[in-house]
Scaffold this motif. Structure first.
Motif, PDB file in Angstrom:
ATOM      1  N   GLY A 199       0.810  -1.206   0.000  1.00 45.50           N
ATOM      2  CA  GLY A 199       0.000   0.000   0.000  1.00 45.50           C
ATOM      3  C   GLY A 199       0.847   1.260   0.000  1.00 45.50           C
ATOM      4  N   HIS A 200       0.183   2.400  -0.022  1.00 44.57           N
ATOM      5  CA  HIS A 200       0.879   3.683  -0.053  1.00 44.57           C
ATOM      6  C   HIS A 200       1.662   3.916   1.241  1.00 44.57           C
ATOM      7  CE1 HIS A 200      -0.719   5.435  -3.778  1.00 44.57           C
ATOM      8  NE2 HIS A 200      -1.834   4.786  -3.510  1.00 44.57           N
ATOM      9  N   ALA A 219      -3.409   9.728  -0.839  1.00 45.57           N
ATOM     10  CA  ALA A 219      -4.011   8.429  -0.538  1.00 45.57           C
ATOM     11  C   ALA A 219      -3.690   8.050   0.904  1.00 45.57           C
ATOM     12  CB  ALA A 219      -3.470   7.375  -1.484  1.00 45.57           C
ATOM     13  N   THR A 223      -3.134   2.000   1.969  1.00 42.15           N
ATOM     14  CA  THR A 223      -4.189   1.635   1.010  1.00 42.15           C
ATOM     15  C   THR A 223      -3.578   1.396  -0.361  1.00 42.15           C
ATOM     16  OG1 THR A 223      -4.633   3.950   0.434  1.00 42.15           O
ATOM     17  CG2 THR A 223      -5.886   2.993   2.263  1.00 42.15           C
ATOM     18  N   GLY A 224      -4.336   0.674  -1.184  1.00 41.62           N
ATOM     19  CA  GLY A 224      -3.852   0.361  -2.518  1.00 41.62           C
ATOM     20  C   GLY A 224      -2.889  -0.803  -2.496  1.00 41.62           C
TER      21      GLY A 224
END
Length: 225
Positions: A199-200, A219, A223-224
């Motif tokens: 994630g970020h 962001a 997340t991601g």
């Protein structure tokens, strides 16, 4: 003297002897042919089997990905620690150089020691993927640039007042370049972290959009990916 005559030895053998010899010869020939066929087939199967080659390549790629994913975690942790050491110094340098105050020699020495400590984690870097190496190299270059800014500040503390303004201007520019260089590397690190499934991860020195420095993408952390 009478000349001896007779049949050749291979014709003089009894029929059953000749038959046994023929059977043995055929058996040996057949055995050799069978072994040759088995060995050739086995070699051809092992060499030409595509699933074995693909499995080996996939195994290597998987091991490399796991190694790089762990390096990204470690590099992110290092970047957070180092940014906590360096960011306050660069912020103070910006204030000091813009105010035009005379540099404090003792403060300069303390900052130089902090910069030496900040550079240590990058002294003997491991080798990872190209993308991770780029992020690590960028962070290292930014630390070197920040160190130059601190050295310029320390030098400004020891020169006559007439020369101080020029050195403080160089200090400010070097500090700004350090922030910009770090922001590029931090953006790269954020991307490889997302690609690795972490994630970020935002490890920027500043969120101030002034100048050419990159800033976090907004962001949420983790997340991601």
């Amino acid at each position: 003297m009478a000349r001896r005559t007779g049949r050749p030895s291979y014709l003089s053998d009894k029929p059953d002897v000749r038959r046994r010899r023929t059977v043995r010869l055929v058996a040996v020939t057949a055995a050799i042919a069978l072994v040759t066929a088995l060995v050739g087939g086995l070699i051809g199967y092992q060499v030409g089997r595509p699933d074995a080659v693909e499995a080996s390549i996939a195994s290597i790629k998987e091991a490399d990905a796991k190694r790089d994913a762990q390096q990204i975690v470690e590099l992110t942790e290092t970047a957070r620690t180092v940014s906590g050491q360096v960011a306050p110094i660069l912020t103070a340098l910006k204030t000091e150089t813009s105010a035009g105050r005379a540099p404090d020699p003792e403060q300069a020495k303390r900052w130089q020691e902090t910069m030496r400590e900040a550079a240590k984690p990058f002294a003997d870097p491991p080798s990872g993927s190209t993308a991770t190496n780029v992020a690590r190299g960028g962070l290292r270059g930014a630390i070197q640039q920040a160190s130059l800014a601190v050295d310029s500040y320390a030098l400004a503390a020891s020169v006559p007042a007439a020369q101080r303004a020029a050195l403080l201007d160089i200090t400010a520019r070097q500090a700004a370049e350090a922030v910009t260089s770090w922001s590029v590397a931090a953006t790269q690190l954020d991307q490889v972290s997302v690609d690795a499934g972490h994630g970020h991860q935002h490890v920027f020195l500043t969120t101030d959009p002034e100048g050419s420095a990159f800033t976090p993408d907004g962001a949420p952390e983790g997340t991601g990916g």
